[in-house]
Structure formats: C-alpha cells, structure tokens
Design a protein around this motif. Structure first.
Motif, PDB file in Angstrom:
ATOM      1  N   PRO A   5       0.835  -1.206   0.000  1.00  0.00           N
ATOM      2  CA  PRO A   5       0.000   0.000   0.000  1.00  0.00           C
ATOM      3  C   PRO A   5       0.867   1.252   0.000  1.00  0.00           C
ATOM      4  O   PRO A   5       2.088   1.181   0.161  1.00  0.00           O
ATOM      5  CB  PRO A   5      -0.780  -0.124   1.308  1.00  0.00           C
ATOM      6  N   ALA A   6       0.238   2.405  -0.187  1.00  0.00           N
ATOM      7  CA  ALA A   6       0.965   3.671  -0.081  1.00  0.00           C
ATOM      8  C   ALA A   6       1.346   3.920   1.376  1.00  0.00           C
ATOM      9  O   ALA A   6       0.819   3.296   2.298  1.00  0.00           O
ATOM     10  CB  ALA A   6       0.104   4.802  -0.607  1.00  0.00           C
ATOM     11  N   LYS A   7       2.280   4.833   1.592  1.00  0.00           N
ATOM     12  CA  LYS A   7       2.768   5.102   2.940  1.00  0.00           C
ATOM     13  C   LYS A   7       1.683   5.686   3.833  1.00  0.00           C
ATOM     14  O   LYS A   7       1.554   5.313   5.003  1.00  0.00           O
ATOM     15  CB  LYS A   7       3.958   6.060   2.874  1.00  0.00           C
ATOM     16  N   SER A   8       0.934   6.642   3.310  1.00  0.00           N
ATOM     17  CA  SER A   8      -0.082   7.307   4.114  1.00  0.00           C
ATOM     18  C   SER A   8      -0.945   8.183   3.217  1.00  0.00           C
ATOM     19  O   SER A   8      -0.662   8.358   2.033  1.00  0.00           O
ATOM     20  CB  SER A   8       0.571   8.190   5.189  1.00  0.00           C
ATOM     21  N   ALA A   9      -1.976   8.754   3.808  1.00  0.00           N
ATOM     22  CA  ALA A   9      -2.724   9.808   3.133  1.00  0.00           C
ATOM     23  C   ALA A   9      -1.875  11.074   3.110  1.00  0.00           C
ATOM     24  O   ALA A   9      -0.981  11.245   3.944  1.00  0.00           O
ATOM     25  CB  ALA A   9      -4.028  10.075   3.873  1.00  0.00           C
ATOM     26  N   PRO A  10      -2.109  11.974   2.156  1.00  0.00           N
ATOM     27  CA  PRO A  10      -1.392  13.249   2.165  1.00  0.00           C
ATOM     28  C   PRO A  10      -1.654  14.009   3.465  1.00  0.00           C
ATOM     29  O   PRO A  10      -2.748  13.933   4.028  1.00  0.00           O
ATOM     30  CB  PRO A  10      -1.975  13.999   0.963  1.00  0.00           C
ATOM     31  N   GLN A  11      -0.660  14.710   3.940  1.00  0.00           N
ATOM     32  CA  GLN A  11      -0.777  15.488   5.170  1.00  0.00           C
ATOM     33  C   GLN A  11      -0.996  16.963   4.833  1.00  0.00           C
ATOM     34  O   GLN A  11      -0.806  17.405   3.700  1.00  0.00           O
ATOM     35  CB  GLN A  11       0.485  15.318   6.010  1.00  0.00           C
ATOM     36  N   ARG A  12      -1.371  17.715   5.839  1.00  0.00           N
ATOM     37  CA  ARG A  12      -1.579  19.157   5.662  1.00  0.00           C
ATOM     38  C   ARG A  12      -0.218  19.853   5.686  1.00  0.00           C
ATOM     39  O   ARG A  12       0.256  20.307   6.738  1.00  0.00           O
ATOM     40  CB  ARG A  12      -2.496  19.706   6.761  1.00  0.00           C
ATOM     41  N   MET A  13       0.399  19.893   4.527  1.00  0.00           N
ATOM     42  CA  MET A  13       1.733  20.465   4.405  1.00  0.00           C
ATOM     43  C   MET A  13       1.855  21.173   3.069  1.00  0.00           C
ATOM     44  O   MET A  13       1.143  20.857   2.113  1.00  0.00           O
ATOM     45  CB  MET A  13       2.805  19.372   4.514  1.00  0.00           C
ATOM     46  N   ALA A  14       2.764  22.144   3.003  1.00  0.00           N
ATOM     47  CA  ALA A  14       2.977  22.892   1.766  1.00  0.00           C
ATOM     48  C   ALA A  14       3.846  22.097   0.808  1.00  0.00           C
ATOM     49  O   ALA A  14       4.720  21.321   1.226  1.00  0.00           O
ATOM     50  CB  ALA A  14       3.622  24.234   2.064  1.00  0.00           C
ATOM     51  N   LEU A  15       3.615  22.285  -0.494  1.00  0.00           N
ATOM     52  CA  LEU A  15       4.429  21.700  -1.556  1.00  0.00           C
ATOM     53  C   LEU A  15       4.961  22.857  -2.392  1.00  0.00           C
ATOM     54  O   LEU A  15       4.189  23.665  -2.900  1.00  0.00           O
ATOM     55  CB  LEU A  15       3.605  20.744  -2.428  1.00  0.00           C
ATOM     56  N   GLU A  16       6.276  22.927  -2.560  1.00  0.00           N
ATOM     57  CA  GLU A  16       6.925  24.061  -3.209  1.00  0.00           C
ATOM     58  C   GLU A  16       7.373  23.721  -4.626  1.00  0.00           C
ATOM     59  O   GLU A  16       7.966  22.673  -4.865  1.00  0.00           O
ATOM     60  CB  GLU A  16       8.152  24.507  -2.414  1.00  0.00           C
ATOM     61  N   GLY A  17       7.092  24.626  -5.560  1.00  0.00           N
ATOM     62  CA  GLY A  17       7.586  24.512  -6.921  1.00  0.00           C
ATOM     63  C   GLY A  17       8.341  25.753  -7.316  1.00  0.00           C
ATOM     64  O   GLY A  17       8.617  26.627  -6.493  1.00  0.00           O
ATOM     65  N   HIS A  18       8.713  25.836  -8.596  1.00  0.00           N
ATOM     66  CA  HIS A  18       9.364  27.041  -9.110  1.00  0.00           C
ATOM     67  C   HIS A  18       8.419  28.240  -9.085  1.00  0.00           C
ATOM     68  O   HIS A  18       8.808  29.357  -8.738  1.00  0.00           O
ATOM     69  CB  HIS A  18       9.817  26.844 -10.564  1.00  0.00           C
ATOM     70  N   TYR A  19       7.162  27.992  -9.497  1.00  0.00           N
ATOM     71  CA  TYR A  19       6.226  29.073  -9.787  1.00  0.00           C
ATOM     72  C   TYR A  19       5.048  29.132  -8.829  1.00  0.00           C
ATOM     73  O   TYR A  19       4.460  30.203  -8.645  1.00  0.00           O
ATOM     74  CB  TYR A  19       5.708  28.938 -11.225  1.00  0.00           C
ATOM     75  N   VAL A  20       4.686  27.998  -8.247  1.00  0.00           N
ATOM     76  CA  VAL A  20       3.561  27.956  -7.316  1.00  0.00           C
ATOM     77  C   VAL A  20       3.954  27.238  -6.032  1.00  0.00           C
ATOM     78  O   VAL A  20       4.894  26.436  -6.006  1.00  0.00           O
ATOM     79  CB  VAL A  20       2.311  27.266  -7.922  1.00  0.00           C
TER      80      VAL A  20
END
Length: 217
Positions: A5-20
């Motif tokens: 299975p996957a490790k977990s459900a997504p958590q309430r955390m920020a995801l950083e990109g170049h533009y967003v």
C-alpha cells in the motif's frame, strides 16, 4: 507478487515549486478565491463544478468552513510571484490501502489557466503522490461533456479508461463521468518530461513556453 500500500494519506503540508506553492486551504485564502471568481468569464468556469460561483466573501468563508469535516484535502494554489491564491485543488478518493488517489475539486482561476502555474500545480500533486507517498495510481475524473477538462487530462499524460454512464446527478443534470489515470509505471517518463518543460530556461521573459509539454498519451 506482493503489492504494497501507499505510505499514508497526504498530510496538511505545503508543496513548493518554481512558480507555485500549494498550501492547505484556509480562511486566509478566502479573499483571493473570491477575487478570482468574480466576473462572467470567471463564473463560467464553475459550469462543471458541483457548486455555483460565490457572490460574496461570506459565501467563500462559509464554504471553507465546511472543509474541516470533509474527507477531501483542499489546497490553495499560490502564485509565488504575487503571493496570492490563484486557484484551488483537492486530494480526493484517498485510498492509501490501495495506493490510489485522485486530483479533483479543481478551480484554476483565469490568472493561472492554461499556464505553467496550472501545469506545475498538477505536477506537484503527482510527484508527491508517486515519489513521496508511494501511490500506484493517480486519477482524474470529469463530466464527459467537459471537453476542456478531457483535453487537459490528455495533455497532462493521463490515459482515458472509460465512461461511467449516469454516474451522478449534478446541479439537477445527469452526469456521465470520464475516468483517466496515470500509473506508477508511467510516471518516470512523465516526471522527466514535466521537469524538462517546467525548467525556467523553457520560458521566455514573458513566461511563454519555448517548447511544448510532450506528455500526451
């Protein structure tokens, strides 16, 4: 062969990109979300969403207030150049026990529509699902009459899987739902193509692409 299975459900955390930057949606984003929902062209983009366009900041705040009890995790899309929320999207059908998850609830406002901001917002979800959490399947679904959404799914590299006929009743109308997915075995190629396309050197000073994204299946 054993499947994990996957490790977990997504958590309430920020995801950083170049533009967003994607961050958990909260009341601090309400005014920006209201701003990108105003005007006839913006309101028309609600055509395929289950909700109507808001007519006041209080309506946006009331909707955000319902999210804490929802099974989906909504994220605001922040334009790093302006610091403003220019859209929102959600983790849906979160099934870590099966390694399957969906991107949905998408409202990409006019400031980010058909731009590198939208593509990176999608990429950040896909990368987090596959690379960080170990999901096997990343889903996209839409009304079968929503031609722009189906075209976007294809451009992003999702593969069409079929039609769920009379799947829902939305805003009093019968909805046939088109299903699309990306699998973990397809992701390495797509990841490399997204990273190539999103590289700053692929854009001119005005932000126009120099080469197209070649992820279409």
């Amino acid at each position: 062969m054993s499947v994990q299975p996957a490790k977990s459900a997504p958590q309430r955390m920020a995801l950083e990109g170049h533009y967003v930057r994607l961050e958990p949606l909260g009341m601090q984003h309400a005014a920006d979300l209201m701003a990108i929902s105003e005007g006839p062209e913006a309101a028309a983009r609600y055509r395929w969403l289950p909700t109507e366009p808001p007519f006041s900041l209080a309506e946006v705040e009331a909707w955000i207030g319902t999210l804490a009890a929802a099974p989906d995790l909504y994220m605001a899309v922040i334009d790093k150049a302006s610091g403003r929320a220019v859209g929102r999207q959600a983790w849906m059908r979160i099934r870590p026990e099966h390694g399957s998850i969906e991107i949905g609830g998408i409202y990409w406002g006019l400031p980010m529509a058909r731009s590198r901001l939208a593509t990176e917002a999608l990429y950040l979800f896909a990368s987090h699902a596959f690379d960080a959490l170990g999901y096997r399947r990343f889903e996209w679904k839409c009304n079968d009459n929503n031609a722009p959404s189906k075209a976007a799914a294809s451009r992003f590299g999702f593969r069409y899987e079929g039609l769920f006929r009379q799947d829902m009743i939305v805003k009093g109308e019968s909805r046939d739902t088109a299903w699309f997915s990306i699998l973990d075995s397809e992701w390495p190629f797509l990841r490399a193509e997204y990273q190539r396309w999103l590289a700053p050197e692929n854009f001119d000073a005005a932000g126009a692409q120099l080469s197209r994204l070649a992820a279409k299946s």
